[in-house]
Design an enzyme around this catalytic site. Structure first.
Site, mmCIF file in Angstrom:
data_model
loop_
_atom_site.group_PDB
_atom_site.id
_atom_site.type_symbol
_atom_site.label_atom_id
_atom_site.label_comp_id
_atom_site.label_asym_id
_atom_site.label_seq_id
_atom_site.Cartn_x
_atom_site.Cartn_y
_atom_site.Cartn_z
ATOM 1 C CD GLN A 7 1.679 -63.024 33.344
ATOM 2 O OE1 GLN A 7 2.278 -63.097 32.425
ATOM 3 N NE2 GLN A 7 1.754 -63.898 34.367
ATOM 4 C CB CYS A 20 1.524 -68.789 35.756
ATOM 5 S SG CYS A 20 1.093 -66.976 35.313
ATOM 6 C CG HIS A 77 1.583 -69.889 30.015
ATOM 7 N ND1 HIS A 77 1.542 -70.768 30.891
ATOM 8 C CD2 HIS A 77 1.401 -68.598 30.290
ATOM 9 C CE1 HIS A 77 1.483 -70.159 32.000
ATOM 10 N NE2 HIS A 77 1.407 -68.831 31.796
ATOM 11 C CD GLU A 78 3.380 -65.640 29.029
ATOM 12 O OE1 GLU A 78 2.662 -64.832 29.366
ATOM 13 O OE2 GLU A 78 4.018 -66.654 29.642
ATOM 14 C CG HIS A 90 -1.524 -64.688 30.875
ATOM 15 N ND1 HIS A 90 -2.077 -64.623 32.020
ATOM 16 C CD2 HIS A 90 -0.034 -65.459 30.895
ATOM 17 C CE1 HIS A 90 -1.209 -65.442 33.075
ATOM 18 N NE2 HIS A 90 -0.208 -65.870 32.066
HETATM 19 NI NI NI Z 1 1.520 -67.127 32.969
#
Ligand code: NI
Length: 172
Positions: free
Chosen positions: A51, A94, A136-137, A140
């Site tokens: 990210q 997010c 969730h992470e 990624h």
């Molecule tokens: Ni996220």
């Protein structure tokens, strides 16, 4: 330590599969410190390295959401070793998909293995919001966004809304 810019969908880098970290050195420690600062600055509860544009299997979490009780957790090369059949539905957002919130169904509890910021192997059993946030992470790290879990219709509505919000921002 510094705040790094956060990539926003549909930035193609968010689709990359991140590479494992081969050694926890000063470069990685600086990245981790920056990720923690970036997460707090953006008022997020989790952030993956991709990210901020770095395709490495690193994520930071702090589900406490209270400034006076900050408890950042660092996960390097995390793997989920067990996930419960029981699922939970939680509303997710997010930092890379701003202003979109929707319900995602995930395992209610998980077990994970990872290296901490000192490069030591750690085990974690998590449930509730910590388990959800970790899943969730971890997504990624494999190029998956939470909106990818939504139905096609819901996802296209969410992405349209995001594109519109981006346009408005540019115009203002
Ligand atoms: Ni996220």
């Amino acid at each position: 330590m510094s705040v790094r810019p956060i990539l926003i969908a549909p930035d193609p880098r968010l689709k990359l599969v991140s590479e494992p970290v081969t050694g926890v050195d000063d470069h990685i420690r600086t990245l981790v410190a920056d990720m923690i600062e970036t997460m707090y600055d953006a008022e997020g509860i989790g952030l993956a390295a991709i990210q901020v544009g770095v395709a490495r299997r690193i994520l930071v979490l702090d589900v406490e959401q209270k400034e006076e009780r900050r408890n950042p957790r660092v996960f390097i090369n995390p793997i989920i070793t067990w996930s419960s059949e029981a699922t939970a539905v939680m509303e997710e957002g997010c930092l890379s998909v701003p202003e979109i919130w929707d319900e995602v169904e995930r395992s209610q509890a998980i077990k994970a293995e990872y290296l901490d910021a000192d490069g030591n192997l750690q085990h974690l059993e998590a449930e509730g919001i910590l388990a959800v946030c970790l899943q969730h992470e971890m997504d990624h790290l494999n190029g998956v966004l939470f909106v990818d879990h939504l139905s096609k219709l819901k996802r296209s509505m969410a992405l349209k809304k995001l594109a519109k919000a981006k346009k408005l921002k540019k115009a203002s």
